[in-house]
Design an enzyme around this catalytic site. Sequence first.
Site, PDB file in Angstrom:
ATOM      1  N   GLY A  52    -120.937 -19.248  -6.421  1.00 43.13           N
ATOM      2  CA  GLY A  52    -119.923 -18.719  -7.329  1.00 43.13           C
ATOM      3  C   GLY A  52    -119.815 -19.687  -8.480  1.00 43.13           C
ATOM      4  N   GLU A  53    -118.625 -20.176  -8.681  1.00 46.44           N
ATOM      5  CA  GLU A  53    -118.417 -21.132  -9.769  1.00 46.44           C
ATOM      6  C   GLU A  53    -117.696 -22.352  -9.190  1.00 46.44           C
ATOM      7  OE1 GLU A  53    -119.613 -21.251 -12.874  1.00 46.44           O
ATOM      8  OE2 GLU A  53    -118.568 -23.166 -12.858  1.00 46.44           O
ATOM      9  N   SER A  54    -118.407 -23.467  -9.158  1.00 44.25           N
ATOM     10  CA  SER A  54    -117.879 -24.645  -8.461  1.00 44.25           C
ATOM     11  C   SER A  54    -116.610 -25.189  -9.108  1.00 44.25           C
ATOM     12  CB  SER A  54    -118.951 -25.726  -8.387  1.00 44.25           C
ATOM     13  OG  SER A  54    -119.472 -26.022  -9.673  1.00 44.25           O
ATOM     14  N   CYS A  84    -125.285 -23.168  -3.014  1.00 49.61           N
ATOM     15  CA  CYS A  84    -125.235 -23.180  -4.478  1.00 49.61           C
ATOM     16  C   CYS A  84    -123.951 -23.846  -5.003  1.00 49.61           C
ATOM     17  CB  CYS A  84    -125.438 -21.749  -4.983  1.00 49.61           C
ATOM     18  SG  CYS A  84    -126.087 -21.723  -6.649  1.00 49.61           S
ATOM     19  N   ARG A 111    -126.304 -29.451 -12.221  1.00 49.37           N
ATOM     20  CA  ARG A 111    -125.985 -28.015 -12.265  1.00 49.37           C
ATOM     21  C   ARG A 111    -126.950 -27.266 -13.180  1.00 49.37           C
ATOM     22  NH1 ARG A 111    -119.976 -27.322 -13.932  1.00 49.37           N
ATOM     23  NH2 ARG A 111    -120.364 -25.163 -13.334  1.00 49.37           N
ATOM     24  N   ILE A 140    -130.120 -18.679  -8.017  1.00 50.25           N
ATOM     25  CA  ILE A 140    -129.315 -18.049  -9.067  1.00 50.25           C
ATOM     26  C   ILE A 140    -128.542 -19.144  -9.812  1.00 50.25           C
ATOM     27  CG2 ILE A 140    -127.533 -16.342  -9.590  1.00 50.25           C
ATOM     28  CD1 ILE A 140    -128.196 -15.032  -6.829  1.00 50.25           C
ATOM     29  N   ARG A 141    -128.911 -19.408 -11.037  1.00 51.47           N
ATOM     30  CA  ARG A 141    -128.322 -20.516 -11.819  1.00 51.47           C
ATOM     31  C   ARG A 141    -128.175 -21.749 -10.919  1.00 51.47           C
ATOM     32  NH1 ARG A 141    -123.361 -19.624 -13.021  1.00 51.47           N
ATOM     33  NH2 ARG A 141    -123.102 -17.762 -11.794  1.00 51.47           N
ATOM     34  N   HIS A 176    -129.781 -19.050  -1.979  1.00 51.54           N
ATOM     35  CA  HIS A 176    -128.835 -18.075  -1.408  1.00 51.54           C
ATOM     36  C   HIS A 176    -129.372 -17.437  -0.123  1.00 51.54           C
ATOM     37  CE1 HIS A 176    -125.747 -18.008  -4.597  1.00 51.54           C
ATOM     38  NE2 HIS A 176    -126.747 -18.502  -5.307  1.00 51.54           N
ATOM     39  N   GLU A 178    -127.846 -16.119   2.188  1.00 50.52           N
ATOM     40  CA  GLU A 178    -127.064 -14.929   2.593  1.00 50.52           C
ATOM     41  C   GLU A 178    -127.722 -13.638   2.110  1.00 50.52           C
ATOM     42  OE1 GLU A 178    -126.349 -17.091   0.337  1.00 50.52           O
ATOM     43  OE2 GLU A 178    -125.421 -16.167  -1.425  1.00 50.52           O
TER      44      GLU A 178
END
Length: 199
Positions: A52-54, A84, A111, A140-141, A176, A178
Amino acid sequence: MSDARVGLLAFQGDYEAHGKALARTGIASITIVEVRRLSDLESVDALIIPGGESTVMGMLLERFGMFEALKTRIKEGLPVFATCAGLILLAKNIEGSEQTRLGVLDVTVLRNAYGRQIDSFHSPVRTSISHIGIIDGVFIRAPKITALGEGVDVIATHRDEPVMVRQGSIVAATFHPELLPDAPLHRWFIQSFLSKTQG
Ligand code: GLN
């Protein structure tokens, strides 16, 4: 025996995909708990911290008064599987960033390390878990792990660079898992760290 309670840190990010991955493991003796407050956190036997966004996850942990409690539980041995942004949140050092982090995993991360133009890609990841072997890594990023402290073991590599590590009961991946159809790393995590689910 009662089920093992596996928490999903559920402030934001792709926690629902982790819940589905846990279901795909076919392990019946777990209960999935969405963790949004302190009482949820206190009730779990393991925790997944999603991508997500850390920066947002760090901020929300503080805002909801869970930051110190989570750090303490992890230090006391709570099994954690982070992916991630979750890995970034656990890291001790984040290159060029002062953002809030738990600092419990002795690695340095960078990052968005694959460049802004490469938003996401698939590439083979080689694990050292013999019955799992090579899997399809979805990045992903994604961050890169640029330095490892003592006591941090590499569990998987991509082009000879570490992309999944373990320190005590913390497991963290830059990609990822998952999103894998058969969720082998979730099954491995649960079977390795939650004795309630054995036998
Ligand atoms: N770049 C994101 C961060 O720094 C991580 C990306 C992800 O979790 N897919 O938090």
